[in-house]
Motif scaffolding. Structure first.
Motif, short mmCIF file in Angstrom:
data_model
loop_
_atom_site.label_atom_id
_atom_site.label_comp_id
_atom_site.label_asym_id
_atom_site.label_seq_id
_atom_site.Cartn_x
_atom_site.Cartn_y
_atom_site.Cartn_z
N UNK A 80 0.52 -1.01 -0.11
CA UNK A 80 0.18 -0.22 -0.39
C UNK A 80 1.20 1.81 -0.16
N UNK A 81 2.13 1.28 -0.82
CA UNK A 81 2.88 2.17 -0.47
C UNK A 81 3.81 3.26 0.53
N UNK A 82 3.46 2.07 1.76
CA UNK A 82 4.06 2.51 2.99
C UNK A 82 5.47 1.55 3.40
N UNK A 83 6.39 2.37 3.88
CA UNK A 83 8.05 1.42 3.55
C UNK A 83 8.05 2.33 5.55
N UNK A 84 9.41 1.65 5.58
CA UNK A 84 9.82 2.58 7.49
C UNK A 84 10.94 3.30 7.24
N UNK A 85 11.38 4.16 7.38
CA UNK A 85 12.53 5.19 7.49
C UNK A 85 12.75 4.64 9.17
N UNK A 86 14.09 4.78 9.09
CA UNK A 86 15.02 4.26 10.02
C UNK A 86 16.13 5.30 10.50
N UNK A 87 15.69 6.25 11.07
CA UNK A 87 17.38 7.11 11.11
C UNK A 87 17.98 6.70 12.25
N UNK A 88 19.35 7.05 11.69
CA UNK A 88 20.80 6.29 11.99
C UNK A 88 21.43 6.77 13.09
N UNK A 89 20.93 7.12 14.16
CA UNK A 89 21.79 7.96 14.77
C UNK A 89 23.10 7.02 15.44
N UNK A 90 24.09 7.48 15.57
CA UNK A 90 25.26 6.85 16.04
C UNK A 90 25.16 6.12 16.71
N UNK A 91 24.36 5.72 18.03
CA UNK A 91 23.95 4.73 19.60
C UNK A 91 22.54 4.95 18.90
N UNK A 92 21.57 5.11 17.91
CA UNK A 92 20.56 4.46 18.23
C UNK A 92 19.45 4.79 16.95
N UNK A 93 18.70 4.52 16.72
CA UNK A 93 17.60 4.14 15.53
C UNK A 93 17.01 4.31 15.87
N UNK A 94 16.05 5.10 15.24
CA UNK A 94 14.50 5.58 15.10
C UNK A 94 13.22 5.52 13.98
N UNK A 95 12.22 4.04 14.71
CA UNK A 95 11.94 3.64 13.36
C UNK A 95 10.26 5.01 12.89
N UNK A 96 10.10 5.55 11.40
CA UNK A 96 8.85 5.54 11.20
C UNK A 96 8.17 5.40 10.23
N UNK A 250 6.63 -7.29 8.37
CA UNK A 250 7.71 -7.14 7.43
C UNK A 250 7.63 -6.32 6.25
N UNK A 251 8.88 -5.83 6.36
CA UNK A 251 8.98 -4.20 5.54
C UNK A 251 9.75 -4.82 4.30
N UNK A 252 9.52 -5.07 2.87
CA UNK A 252 10.59 -5.41 2.12
C UNK A 252 11.24 -3.98 1.26
#
Length: 492
Positions: A80-96, A250-252
């Motif tokens: 449905x045109x969705x996907x995950x953005x993983x914001x990669x900080x040096x010591x942490x990852x935030x998912x959106x 799961x996100x491809x």
């Protein structure tokens, strides 16, 4: 469970999800070049705008087109045109979860109807991230009609290149007497708005439609922009991390990006999303100073890290920037050479250099040097040769530019000799390999042949013979010496 609209309600509270219903979005933006950068940049700002505008923002859905292959469009359609953005900080990852794309299509599919979508009255804005090579430009920044893809578009019913698609869409707008959309180039191209405008006008003229060319020049807005965010190629780790952070969903098609985000847009008339709702986005009267600093200091230094780093067996930008010798060389090149004609004060240039090197060293961002090194012939003039020319004229050093150009030539020389296990992606790859074959083991002849390509390097450099000798000498050293040892010598 796979990521789709029905799965959003099952996403953990620790993951950002849109505050609107993606099913209610209507397309108002057409995007050419649905790659990782687009999904980590323009989509992110557009989603922030839709969130901020509420019901009024639902008109800003994006129809996003992949240009070369259908694979990503197919995967996005299944989600449905969705996907995950993983914001990669040096010591942490935030998912959106990103949901601003209403439809993903493949430009090579005749049913994509991109020209008609651009001409749709609901389309207010067209954005592009097709990379510098996707505009088919010569070193002078004008459309190069000798490219096969451009020749094909001159007679094709369904154009395939970005300039061809835009020209076809604008032709339909003109024919029905409509209001043309604003065209926003978001690629690292010098004066990207003006350059794209001229390329589209040139294509219309080549097709023999002088009335369309004149109408575009008078009626269509092509604001300059500057974009800045590191969004590397997706890896298996991204898929695993997305699944973990999404609580088993799961996100491809996840992507990673650094925390830094900047989008500077030239002012234009007409409706627009509230992009300024995303930190780092702003509208200005003159994009030029931001563009020049970014193209030269960030993108130019990226090229140095890529071409030299690969020869030193450093596989990522982080590894290359963190290498003691190459890191010093890169920082010196950025500050002493790539600041030519950048109208920022000394403190700003110092601070930007420190910030960029820190971003380059972020271990959370896996940016392969082979990907950064793609399409060098389309980037060389604006990012490297322009500041190099200015530095020569003013007596400033050009040692870093010499090392970069020699390393780039060495890529093709090694590849021509089947000694380089890297697939070279460049619109002129065959020609450049041929130059190396014709002058095998003759470093001066190779340097002369490369620099003679005015469609890549422009007019001869000041004191041209001296620059050829310097590049040939460095090319010889890269061939005969251990590259890591050579870099340690150069760094001190």
């Amino acid at each position: 469970m796979n990521l789709n609209r029905n799965a959003i309600s099952h996403v953990p509270d620790t993951v950002y999800t849109p505050r609107y219903d993606p099913a209610l979005l209507r397309p108002g933006i057409v995007h050419l070049g649905c790659g990782n950068f687009h999904r980590g940049h323009q989509v992110v700002a557009t989603q922030a705008a839709i969130d901020a505008e509420g019901r009024d923002g639902l008109r800003w859905g994006i129809v996003s087109a992949t240009m070369r292959r259908p694979d990503l469009a197919t995967v996005l359609q299944s989600q449905d045109n969705l996907y995950t953005l993983l914001t990669r900080e040096p010591a942490n990852t935030v998912a959106s979860v990103m949901a601003a794309i209403t439809e993903a299509v493949y430009a090579g599919d005749d049913n994509a109807n991109l020209a008609a979508r651009i001409a749709d009255p609901a389309t207010a804005i067209v954005t592009l991230t097709v990379t510098a090579s996707g505009y088919y430009l010569s070193a002078d920044g004008r459309l190069d009609p000798t490219f096969e893809a451009i020749q094909a578009d001159l007679t094709a019913i369904t154009p395939r290149t970005a300039p061809g698609i835009i020209a076809a869409g604008l032709a339909q707008v003109r024919q029905r007497g409509g209001v043309p959309p604003v065209i926003l180039c978001c690629d690292n191209v010098n004066s990207n708005g003006d350059t794209l405008r001229q390329a589209v006008i040139d294509l219309a003229a080549l097709k023999g439609d002088d009335l369309l060319a004149a109408w575009i020049e008078t009626n269509v807005q092509f604001p300059d922009t500057m974009v800045d965010r590191i969004v590397p190629t997706a890896t298996p780790d991204d898929i695993a991390d997305a699944c973990r952070l999404l609580g088993g969903i799961e996100d491809r098609a996840p992507i990673s990006a650094e925390p830094w985000f900047q989008w500077v847009i030239g002012e234009f008339d007409g409706p627009r999303p509230r992009w300024v709702a995303h930190p780092g986005t702003k509208f200005v009267s003159d994009v030029g100073v931001f563009e020049r600093a970014k193209l030269q200091m960030l993108n130019g230094t990226h090229m140095l890290l890529a071409y030299v780093g690969a020869l030193a067996n450093l596989n990522t930008v982080s590894e290359a920037a963190s290498d003691d010798a190459l890191g010093r060389i890169a920082a010196r090149f950025m500050r002493n050479e790539q600041t030519a004609d950048v109208s920022l004060d000394t403190d700003e240039l110092d601070r930007y250099t420190v910030d960029l090197m820190q971003r380059f060293r972020n271990p959370g961002i896996v940016h392969e040097v082979t990907r950064i090194g793609r399409n060098g012939s389309a980037k060389m003039a604006s990012r490297i040769v322009q500041p190099m020319r200015s530095n020569i004229e003013t007596g400033r050093p050009v040692d870093g530019a010499v090392l970069l150009i020699a390393s780039w030539i060495r890529w093709f020389a090694l590849h021509e000799q089947d000694e380089f296990d890297i697939a070279l992606t460049d619109p002129r790859a065959e020609t450049l390999r041929g130059l190396c074959a014709d002058a095998r083991d003759d470093h001066k002849a190779q340097a002369e042949a490369f620099l003679a390509m005015e469609e890549v390097f422009g007019a001869p450099l000041p004191d041209h013979g001296k620059q050829v000798e310097a590049i040939a000498s460095m090319l010889r050293r890269l061939t005969e010496e251990s590259v890591p040892e050579l870099l340690r010598t150069i760094a001190h």
